[in-house]
Design a protein around this motif. Structure first.
Motif, PDB file in Angstrom:
ATOM      1  N   TYR A  85       0.849  -1.194   0.000  1.00  0.00           N
ATOM      2  CA  TYR A  85       0.000   0.000   0.000  1.00  0.00           C
ATOM      3  C   TYR A  85       0.886   1.246   0.000  1.00  0.00           C
ATOM      4  O   TYR A  85       0.689   2.180  -0.797  1.00  0.00           O
ATOM      5  CB  TYR A  85      -0.886  -0.058   1.250  1.00  0.00           C
ATOM      6  CG  TYR A  85      -1.875   1.073   1.481  1.00  0.00           C
ATOM      7  CD1 TYR A  85      -3.244   0.817   1.416  1.00  0.00           C
ATOM      8  CD2 TYR A  85      -1.468   2.353   1.848  1.00  0.00           C
ATOM      9  CE1 TYR A  85      -4.178   1.818   1.690  1.00  0.00           C
ATOM     10  CE2 TYR A  85      -2.383   3.355   2.120  1.00  0.00           C
ATOM     11  CZ  TYR A  85      -3.739   3.089   2.037  1.00  0.00           C
ATOM     12  OH  TYR A  85      -4.657   4.078   2.308  1.00  0.00           O
ATOM     13  N   ALA A  89       1.527   4.049  -3.089  1.00  0.00           N
ATOM     14  CA  ALA A  89       1.411   5.496  -2.861  1.00  0.00           C
ATOM     15  C   ALA A  89       2.680   6.204  -3.311  1.00  0.00           C
ATOM     16  O   ALA A  89       2.624   7.268  -3.950  1.00  0.00           O
ATOM     17  CB  ALA A  89       1.135   5.779  -1.390  1.00  0.00           C
ATOM     18  N   ASN A  93       2.747   9.014  -6.201  1.00  0.00           N
ATOM     19  CA  ASN A  93       3.294  10.334  -5.887  1.00  0.00           C
ATOM     20  C   ASN A  93       4.353  10.747  -6.900  1.00  0.00           C
ATOM     21  O   ASN A  93       4.529  11.938  -7.189  1.00  0.00           O
ATOM     22  CB  ASN A  93       3.901  10.335  -4.482  1.00  0.00           C
ATOM     23  CG  ASN A  93       2.862  10.225  -3.387  1.00  0.00           C
ATOM     24  OD1 ASN A  93       1.678  10.451  -3.611  1.00  0.00           O
ATOM     25  ND2 ASN A  93       3.298   9.852  -2.194  1.00  0.00           N
ATOM     26  N   ARG A 103       1.051  13.527  -1.522  1.00  0.00           N
ATOM     27  CA  ARG A 103       0.554  12.481  -0.657  1.00  0.00           C
ATOM     28  C   ARG A 103      -0.638  11.814  -1.357  1.00  0.00           C
ATOM     29  O   ARG A 103      -1.322  12.435  -2.166  1.00  0.00           O
ATOM     30  CB  ARG A 103       0.102  13.029   0.703  1.00  0.00           C
ATOM     31  CG  ARG A 103       1.207  13.643   1.533  1.00  0.00           C
ATOM     32  CD  ARG A 103       2.213  12.617   2.032  1.00  0.00           C
ATOM     33  NE  ARG A 103       3.188  13.227   2.928  1.00  0.00           N
ATOM     34  CZ  ARG A 103       4.327  13.810   2.521  1.00  0.00           C
ATOM     35  NH1 ARG A 103       4.596  13.879   1.223  1.00  0.00           N
ATOM     36  NH2 ARG A 103       5.160  14.338   3.395  1.00  0.00           N
ATOM     37  N   THR A 104      -0.895  10.547  -0.998  1.00  0.00           N
ATOM     38  CA  THR A 104      -1.940   9.756  -1.647  1.00  0.00           C
ATOM     39  C   THR A 104      -2.857   9.125  -0.609  1.00  0.00           C
ATOM     40  O   THR A 104      -2.418   8.789   0.496  1.00  0.00           O
ATOM     41  CB  THR A 104      -1.297   8.658  -2.536  1.00  0.00           C
ATOM     42  OG1 THR A 104      -0.693   9.274  -3.677  1.00  0.00           O
ATOM     43  CG2 THR A 104      -2.318   7.635  -3.013  1.00  0.00           C
ATOM     44  N   PHE A 106      -5.932   5.978  -0.620  1.00  0.00           N
ATOM     45  CA  PHE A 106      -6.620   4.940  -1.394  1.00  0.00           C
ATOM     46  C   PHE A 106      -8.037   4.731  -0.872  1.00  0.00           C
ATOM     47  O   PHE A 106      -8.271   4.668   0.344  1.00  0.00           O
ATOM     48  CB  PHE A 106      -5.852   3.618  -1.331  1.00  0.00           C
ATOM     49  CG  PHE A 106      -4.544   3.662  -2.054  1.00  0.00           C
ATOM     50  CD1 PHE A 106      -4.493   3.777  -3.433  1.00  0.00           C
ATOM     51  CD2 PHE A 106      -3.349   3.620  -1.350  1.00  0.00           C
ATOM     52  CE1 PHE A 106      -3.276   3.847  -4.107  1.00  0.00           C
ATOM     53  CE2 PHE A 106      -2.134   3.676  -2.008  1.00  0.00           C
ATOM     54  CZ  PHE A 106      -2.097   3.799  -3.389  1.00  0.00           C
ATOM     55  N   ALA A 277      -8.017   6.198  -5.993  1.00  0.00           N
ATOM     56  CA  ALA A 277      -7.046   6.977  -5.224  1.00  0.00           C
ATOM     57  C   ALA A 277      -7.208   8.453  -5.524  1.00  0.00           C
ATOM     58  O   ALA A 277      -7.787   8.846  -6.537  1.00  0.00           O
ATOM     59  CB  ALA A 277      -5.621   6.534  -5.558  1.00  0.00           C
ATOM     60  N   THR A 279      -4.422  11.757  -5.301  1.00  0.00           N
ATOM     61  CA  THR A 279      -3.037  12.152  -5.060  1.00  0.00           C
ATOM     62  C   THR A 279      -2.944  13.649  -5.260  1.00  0.00           C
ATOM     63  O   THR A 279      -3.485  14.187  -6.234  1.00  0.00           O
ATOM     64  CB  THR A 279      -2.084  11.434  -6.041  1.00  0.00           C
ATOM     65  OG1 THR A 279      -2.170  10.020  -5.825  1.00  0.00           O
ATOM     66  CG2 THR A 279      -0.642  11.877  -5.850  1.00  0.00           C
ATOM     67  N   GLY A 299      -7.940   0.646  -0.509  1.00  0.00           N
ATOM     68  CA  GLY A 299      -6.595   0.097  -0.628  1.00  0.00           C
ATOM     69  C   GLY A 299      -6.546  -1.379  -0.292  1.00  0.00           C
ATOM     70  O   GLY A 299      -5.557  -1.854   0.274  1.00  0.00           O
TER      71      GLY A 299
END
Length: 425
Positions: A85, A89, A93, A103-104, A106, A277, A279, A299
Motif C-alpha cells: 500500500y 502510494a 506520488n 501524498r496519496t 486509497f 485513489a 493524489t 486500498g
C-alpha cells in the motif's frame, strides 16, 4: 442456460435503477474479447468503461493477485497496514503530474475518490463551494451526482442536490461554446452569485467521459489554473476515466503545461479490481485530521497488488505509445467513412480515447437515433460499443490498449459495416 433466461431472472431480482446496455451474460473474457454463456464471441470496445485498459485477465495482473491471495486478502490498512500500500502510494506520488511534494489516499471507487477530494479541499481552504462543469460526470453518490452536469438519468427522482455546487458551461466549439465564454461564465458567477473566497475547489475532467469525450483546451486549463491561484482555490483533475494510458499519456494532465492540485483516479488503476485513489499536494492532502479519510476496503491488498502490475505493464509494454498508434488508426478509419456517412459531425480525442459524434444528415442537430442504430448494428455483428454525450449522440471507443492487431482490424471492419448498415436502414 440462455441469455434470455438470466435476463428474466435479473428482472425479478435486481432493482430497475441498475440499467444494462446489452443482454449478453459473460462467461469468460481474454484481453479484448469475451464469450457469453451461450458460447457467442464478442470484441469488447467498452473495457468495463475504461477499466481493463491492460485487457481482460491480463496474465501479469492475474499472477499478482493470485500471489497476494496466498498471503492475505484483507486486514484494513487503518488497522493492520501493509507495505505494498505504501509502495503504491510512493509510485503514484512520483508519476502523477505535478512538480511538488505529494501524498496519496486509497479508496474503493471513483465516486469515493471525488468525494474525498472535495473533503480535502474543504478541509484545506475552510470553504464549502465547488464549481463544476456542464456535461461532467463525477459519480452517483449525492456529492458525485451533484457535481455531475447531466440530469438524465443521474439526478432524476433523487430530490435536492448538495448545497454550494455550481455549474458553468464546458467549452465545446461544436455546440457553440468557446473557452472565452466558459471563463466569462465563471467570472459572471463570481460577480453575481458566488464570492470566489467561498470556493473550495474547481473540478474538471481533462476529457469529459460520459459528457461526450470533449477534451479541455490548453487555454482553458491555463485560465482555470490562474483563477485558482488568484483566489486560493484548489484545482481538482478528475482522471477516473482518462488515467492509465488511455489518452496516450499515463495521465491526461500531462498534455497540459499546468498542474492540478489534486488528481482523482480509479477505473484503469487496478486492471478490473475495485481500487481508487486521490493524489495531491502534500500541504493540501494533509489538511484532513487522522481518521477523516479512508474506508474499510480502501486500498484492499488485492487491488493494490493488481495496480502494481498495471503500472509495470504500462511501462514495460509501452502502452501509452500503443494508445497513440491505435487512436491514430481508428481516427483514420473513421475519417475514411466520413464522405459516405453524412451523419458524422466530428471525430475527436487524444490517444485511444476516441469518439465520433453524429448529427442529422442535414446538420440540423444531434442524432441520437442514428447513434443507437450504429451501436445496435455493431452488437448484431458481435462488437460491443458504448454511447455517451448529453444528447446521446456520441459513440466512445474504449477497447483495451493491449488489443491484438488482428482483433483490432476485425473490429474496424465490423464498425464500418455497422455504420453503413445504419445509414441504409
Amino acid at each position: 442456460m440462455l441469455n434470455i433466461e438470466i435476463a428474466q431472472r435479473r428482472n425479478e431480482a435486481i432493482a430497475q435503477g441498475v440499467g444494462v446496455m446489452t443482454q449478453i451474460y459473460v462467461d469468460h473474457a481474454k484481453n479484448a474479447e469475451l464469450w457469453d454463456i451461450e458460447g457467442n464471441h464478442y470484441i469488447d470496445f467498452a473495457a468495463g468503461i475504461a477499466v481493463v485498459n491492460t485487457g481482460h485477465c491480463n496474465p501479469k495482473v492475474m499472477a499478482a493477485v493470485e500471489k497476494q491471495m496466498g498471503r492475505f486478502t484483507h486486514t484494513c490498512h487503518q488497522i493492520v497496514p501493509y507495505e505494498n500500500y505504501v509502495h503504491l502510494a510512493e509510485r503514484l506520488n512520483k508519476v502523477v503530474p505535478g512538480d511538488f511534494d505529494k501524498r496519496t489516499v486509497f479508496v474503493t471507487t471513483g465516486a469515493e475518490a471525488v468525494e474525498n477530494a472535495i473533503k480535502v479541499a474543504r478541509a484545506h481552504t475552510g470553504r464549502e463551494a465547488i464549481v463544476a462543469f456542464g456535461g461532467a460526470f463525477h459519480g452517483r453518490t449525492f456529492m458525485g451526482m451533484s457535481l455531475t452536469g447531466k440530469v438524465q438519468p443521474y439526478k432524476v427522482g433523487f430530490g435536492a442536490m448538495m448545497n454550494d455546487v455550481f455549474h458553468v458551461p464546458f467549452p465545446v466549439e461544436l455546440h457553440g461554446t468557446s473557452v472565452d465564454q466558459s471563463i466569462a461564465a465563471i467570472e459572471h458567477l463570481f460577480k453575481s452569485d458566488l464570492d470566489p473566497k467561498r470556493v473550495a475547489a474547481i473540478i474538471i475532467e481533462p476529457v469529459q467521459g460520459e459528457g461526450g469525450f470533449y477534451q479541455a483546451q490548453p487555454e482553458l486549463m491555463r485560465a482555470l489554473r490562474t483563477l485558482c491561484d488568484t483566489h486560493g482555490i484548489v484545482m481538482i483533475a478528475d482522471e477516473v476515466q482518462t488515467g492509465f494510458g488511455r489518452t496516450g499519456a499515463l495521465f491526461a494532465m500531462e498534455h497540459y503545461d499546468v498542474y492540478a492540485d489534486i488528481t482523482t483516479m480509479a477505473k484503469g488503476l487496478a486492471g478490473g479490481l475495485p481500487l481508487a485513489a486521490l493524489t495531491g499536494k502534500a500541504e493540501i492532502m494533509n489538511a484532513a485530521a487522522p481518521g477523516g479519510l479512508g474506508g474499510t476496503y480502501g486500498g484492499n491488498p488485492l487491488g493494490i497488488a493488481a495496480a502494481h502490475a498495471v503500472l509495470d505493464i504500462i511501462e514495460e509494454e509501452k502502452l501509452c505509445n500503443r494508445a497513440n498508434r491505435l487512436g491514430t488508426a481508428l481516427k483514420s478509419a473513421l475519417a475514411e467513412l466520413k464522405p459516405d456517412i453524412a451523419e458524422i459531425a466530428e471525430i475527436r480525442g487524444p490517444g485511444f480515447m476516441i469518439a465520433v459524434e453524429f448529427n442529422k444528415a442535414d446538420g440540423s442537430g444531434p442524432n441520437a437515433d442514428f447513434t443507437n442504430k450504429v451501436r445496435l448494428e455493431a452488437l448484431k455483428r458481435n462488437l460491443i460499443l458504448l454511447t455517451c454525450g448529453v444528447y446521446g449522440n456520441v459513440i466512445r471507443f474504449l477497447a483495451p490498449l493491449t488489443i491484438e492487431d488482428d482483433v483490432f482490424a476485425e473490429a474496424l471492419a465490423i464498425l464500418k459495416a455497422s455504420m453503413l448498415a445504419a445509414r441504409d436502414s
